[in-house]
Design an enzyme around this catalytic site. Structure first.
Site, PDB file in Angstrom:
ATOM      1  N   LEU A 152       0.698  -0.932  -0.746  1.00 21.90           N
ATOM      2  CA  LEU A 152       0.119  -0.042  -0.183  1.00 21.90           C
ATOM      3  C   LEU A 152       1.093   1.496   0.126  1.00 21.90           C
ATOM      4  O   LEU A 152       2.252   1.205   0.390  1.00 21.90           O
ATOM      5  CB  LEU A 152      -1.149  -0.213   0.668  1.00 21.90           C
ATOM      6  CG  LEU A 152      -1.574  -0.914   1.144  1.00 21.90           C
ATOM      7  CD1 LEU A 152      -2.466  -1.380   2.694  1.00 21.90           C
ATOM      8  CD2 LEU A 152      -2.524  -1.559  -0.145  1.00 21.90           C
ATOM      9  N   GLN A 200      -4.176 -12.504 -12.777  1.00 25.27           N
ATOM     10  CA  GLN A 200      -4.219 -11.557 -13.643  1.00 25.27           C
ATOM     11  C   GLN A 200      -3.115 -10.952 -14.048  1.00 25.27           C
ATOM     12  O   GLN A 200      -2.058  -9.991 -14.317  1.00 25.27           O
ATOM     13  CB  GLN A 200      -4.510 -10.301 -12.726  1.00 25.27           C
ATOM     14  CG  GLN A 200      -3.838  -9.316 -12.213  1.00 25.27           C
ATOM     15  CD  GLN A 200      -5.048  -8.566 -10.968  1.00 25.27           C
ATOM     16  OE1 GLN A 200      -5.952  -8.720 -10.351  1.00 25.27           O
ATOM     17  NE2 GLN A 200      -4.526  -7.637 -11.355  1.00 25.27           N
ATOM     18  N   HIS A 240      -3.479   4.219  -2.650  1.00 25.38           N
ATOM     19  CA  HIS A 240      -4.710   3.335  -1.817  1.00 25.38           C
ATOM     20  C   HIS A 240      -4.887   4.054  -0.676  1.00 25.38           C
ATOM     21  O   HIS A 240      -6.173   3.806  -0.107  1.00 25.38           O
ATOM     22  CB  HIS A 240      -3.900   2.005  -0.969  1.00 25.38           C
ATOM     23  CG  HIS A 240      -3.254   1.573  -2.308  1.00 25.38           C
ATOM     24  ND1 HIS A 240      -1.599   0.999  -2.235  1.00 25.38           N
ATOM     25  CD2 HIS A 240      -3.523   0.693  -3.405  1.00 25.38           C
ATOM     26  CE1 HIS A 240      -1.605  -0.154  -3.370  1.00 25.38           C
ATOM     27  NE2 HIS A 240      -2.771  -0.130  -3.711  1.00 25.38           N
ATOM     28  N   ARG A 257       4.853  -0.906  -6.962  1.00 33.00           N
ATOM     29  CA  ARG A 257       5.980  -1.026  -8.774  1.00 33.00           C
ATOM     30  C   ARG A 257       7.114  -0.401  -7.953  1.00 33.00           C
ATOM     31  O   ARG A 257       8.012  -0.596  -8.646  1.00 33.00           O
ATOM     32  CB  ARG A 257       5.586  -1.264  -9.659  1.00 33.00           C
ATOM     33  CG  ARG A 257       4.261  -2.480 -10.437  1.00 33.00           C
ATOM     34  CD  ARG A 257       4.019  -2.514 -11.381  1.00 33.00           C
ATOM     35  NE  ARG A 257       3.138  -2.831 -11.831  1.00 33.00           N
ATOM     36  CZ  ARG A 257       3.096  -4.470 -12.288  1.00 33.00           C
ATOM     37  NH1 ARG A 257       3.748  -5.042 -12.665  1.00 33.00           N
ATOM     38  NH2 ARG A 257       2.618  -5.356 -12.150  1.00 33.00           N
TER      39      ARG A 257
END
Ligand code: PAF
Length: 297
Positions: free
Chosen positions: A50, A78, A54, A205
């Protein structure tokens, strides 16, 4: 989620409702949800790691609903690339600390087996062009995985309102399709992208980038802003070419850079009055794939 820390928090939270409550199974989740009948339920689905982006979704959920559920589930369906799944940042300890201070009322952190028991029926949803352009084209099966997990999450959380970040613009369009087809009663709130002071869009990321990589990644926002400044003097194609050139000069590998109608993500050949446009990019920096976008008019 097999994790001692989660076990510990789970055990404690059952007896202390004042601390963050955690449900690991759908049964536990349903029990907490049933205690909140009459309350408006806000839902923020996440894959953890997070960050402020978020937290801004959780804050928005807290403002417009009475009970905020956050899910933390790294959805294997996914990820088209197993290495990407393996390297996806995970930091449960920090996530729990952030959630405790965030205004989240309940964390739903299921295991893969809990989310996808054997013989889970597959949802077949036609998401039209979304599956064949940009994210849909480059990450085969990605949106299908997103559809599966959202269908399942929305079915069990039963939220009144769901909150998503505009950074994943194409995903937001997929969420609209899921809601329209299966959950028309759920309200969708799309929240602005939260950026570092450098302009870099917050993303889990980013943690995988070195300090130099993060500095370089600030060029993404600069390039998108430059492209925006060229509207409407140049054609969409000319703007894209100049943007790609700018990425190249910064040694950033462009996967795609596209200008699209923000209503349907069709690619324009020329500008039309009364239409809104968005520029979207996916690039690689230090082998990390980053996406961002900017409304251009
Ligand atoms: O945007 C994400 O983090 C994920 O795609 C989502 C919406 C939580 C589904 O796994």
């Amino acid at each position: 989620m097999p994790n001692n820390l989660l076990e510990l928090f789970f055990a404690t939270s059952k007896n202390h409702p004042e601390i963050l409550r955690i449900a690991k199974t759908i049964n536990e989740l349903s029990q907490f949800i049933s205690e909140n009948i009459g309350n408006k339920i806000g839902f923020v689905p996440t894959m953890g790691a997070l960050h402020q982006g978020h937290l801004s979704l959780i804050k928005a959920a807290g403002k417009s609903t009475d009970f905020v559920v956050v899910s933390l589930f790294v959805n294997p369906l996914q990820f088209n690339n197993p290495e990407d799944l393996e390297k996806y940042p995970r930091d449960l300890e920090n996530d729990i600390l952030l959630l405790e201070k965030s205004g989240c009322d309940l964390l739903f952190a299921p295991s893969v087996e809990e989310m996808y028991p054997e013989n889970t029926p597959k949802i077949e949803l036609d998401i039209k062009n979304l599956d064949s352009i940009m994210e849909g084209k480059m990450r085969k099966g990605h949106f299908d995985g997103v559809v599966q997990v959202l269908y399942r999450l929305f079915s069990v959380v039963k939220p009144d309102e769901v909150f998503f970040g505009l950074k994943d613009y194409q995903q937001c369009m997929v969420v609209k399709c899921v809601l329209k087809a299966y959950f028309p009663e759920i309200k969708l709130s799309l929240e602005p992208t939260v950026r570092e002071t450098s302009g870099l869009a917050m993303s889990s990321r980013n943690q995988r980038l070195s300090k130099e990589g993060q500095e370089k990644a600030a060029e993404i926002f600069k390039t998108l802003s430059y492209c925006k400044s060229l509207y409407p003097l140049y054609t969409p194609q000319e703007i894209i070419s100049r943007g790609k050139e700018m990425f190249k000069k910064s040694n950033i590998e462009t996967e795609y850079l596209e200008i699209a109608d923000s209503d349907n993500l069709n690619f324009p050949v020329s500008w039309e009055k009364n239409k809104n446009y968005i520029i979207l990019a996916a690039v690689y920096i230090e082998s990390v794939r980053l996406i961002d976008n900017l409304f251009i008019n």
